[in-house]
Structures are given as C-alpha cells and as structure tokens.
Write an enzyme that holds these catalytic residues in place. Sequence first.
Site, PDB file in Angstrom:
ATOM      1  CB  CYS A 132      -4.857   4.031  -6.567  1.00 28.38           C
ATOM      2  SG  CYS A 132      -5.247   3.861  -4.814  1.00 28.38           S
ATOM      3  CG  ASP A 179      -1.788  10.832  -2.524  1.00 31.60           C
ATOM      4  OD1 ASP A 179      -2.387  10.479  -1.485  1.00 31.60           O
ATOM      5  OD2 ASP A 179      -1.744  10.136  -3.547  1.00 31.60           O
ATOM      6  CG  HIS A 221      -4.839   9.111  -4.259  1.00 29.44           C
ATOM      7  ND1 HIS A 221      -3.702   8.417  -3.917  1.00 29.44           N
ATOM      8  CD2 HIS A 221      -5.669   8.219  -4.836  1.00 29.44           C
ATOM      9  CE1 HIS A 221      -3.845   7.154  -4.267  1.00 29.44           C
ATOM     10  NE2 HIS A 221      -5.031   7.001  -4.825  1.00 29.44           N
TER      11      HIS A 221
END
Length: 254
Positions: A132, A179, A221
């Site tokens: 991330c 995501d 995600h």
Amino acid sequence: MANEAKPCPCDIGDRFDYEGCGQEVQVEHIKAYVCKPSGKSDKAVIVIHDIFGWQLPNTRYIADMLTANGYIAICPDFFVGQEAWKLSNDWASFDDWLKTRESSKIDKEVDVVLKYLQEQCGAKKIGVIGFCWGGAAVHHLMLKNPHLKAGVSNYGVIKFFEDGYSLLHPTFFIFGEKDEFIPLEQAMMEASVLQVTVLEQKLKQNCKVDHEIKIYPGQTHGFVHRKREDINPQDKPYIEEGRKDMINWLNKYI
C-alpha cells in the site's frame, strides 16, 4: 468518486497474532526490524510497511517469510519516529496525517539502510517490497534508486506516480481485482481495474526493463499481507499465489 469517510482501506483483513523471529536494531537515526537466515547470504530485501507502521506483526511475518527463503530482511521505520496510523484515529484527519509521511520522501532513510545492509550484513544484491503506502514507495524507488536490483509493489497507490513509467529495475506489481481504492478517487472496481490497465499500457510504451502487472481474482486491498490463508479458505489460493509470485520475482532478479 472519492471515499471521503474512509480514504484508505488498509484496515481490511486481519491483524496477525505474530511475535516475529528477528530483532529490533538501531540503524543511525532509524529503528528497524531485522531477520537473518541461519546460513550466510549476500541477498537482502528491504520491506516497506503500510500506514500501520514497521511494528505491524503482519509485515514482520512477511519479512520472516523472506528470511525463510534465504534473504536478509529488514523492515525500517520509514515514519522515523512519527506515529503510525491507528484504527481509533479519525479518518477525516487522514489526508493531513499523510502529508507528513510521503512515500516519495524516503530516499535519505533508504540510503542509510542500504549502507547498513552492505557494511554490517554483507549484502551485495538488494531488492525491495512494499505494501500500500509501501507499495507506492517501491514504485518511487524503482524510478529513482540505482542501487537496488528489483522490486515488488503490493497494491501501491497508482495516483502517486501517474507519470512514473521509466523504471530502472525489474518491477512486479500486485493488485486485487476487487480493490476499490486504486486510485483512491475512484471507488468502483471497474474504474480501478481500468487504471491498472492504463499503468500496464504506459509501462509497455515507456519502460525498458522487465516488469509485470498481475491482478488476482476476487481479491481486495491488502490480501497478500492482511489476510490469513487459514481463516480465509476462499482466498487461500490467491494469498499463497501472491506470496509465491513475490518470492519468485525476487529469486529471478536478485
């Protein structure tokens, strides 16, 4: 469409109950978690954490996994003493919090870590992975740092590098099909996948080194490090595949 109530999805998934096999060290002005294989190795990987910081057990689990595959693994505190994000924090303050922790402003710390790995750990071939916030940092380093051999960006936020396509080193990009936060401004899955497709097209046009983008079916995600294969049976094949792909990429280029 912006998700103003919750601008980052990094709390999706599980916080591991994991102690870690390595140790915490001081590397000049940075604290870091380091794990070394039992045998001698001249290969190392820098592990860049997400917004929950260098002490997140999930990230240390991945670092230890790298060590089990023969790498010296180091996860530095790239927030350099500033507090990591907490679930109790107000998401409305996230953008202001993030401004003081930009993933493209870690070069000084990376130079310190590289020196440590080379001089104190005997590392000659060094790669980097990140998640991330850290995935975006990997993208930055693959564009800027000549001393790294390869990188793996796990669901790094594309919007931070909309013009960053001339990679210096082989880079593997991991994304989840579902995501909804890549880029953060677009919450629809279809738009997110479209942006990944644009990234792929731009890399094909501008990038002269090996690279690959892979979208994992049905995954959200954080799936590589924020889910556990033993309690997410439907996701288990993709979690394991993502981790295996990451190791294989590092093995190929480091």
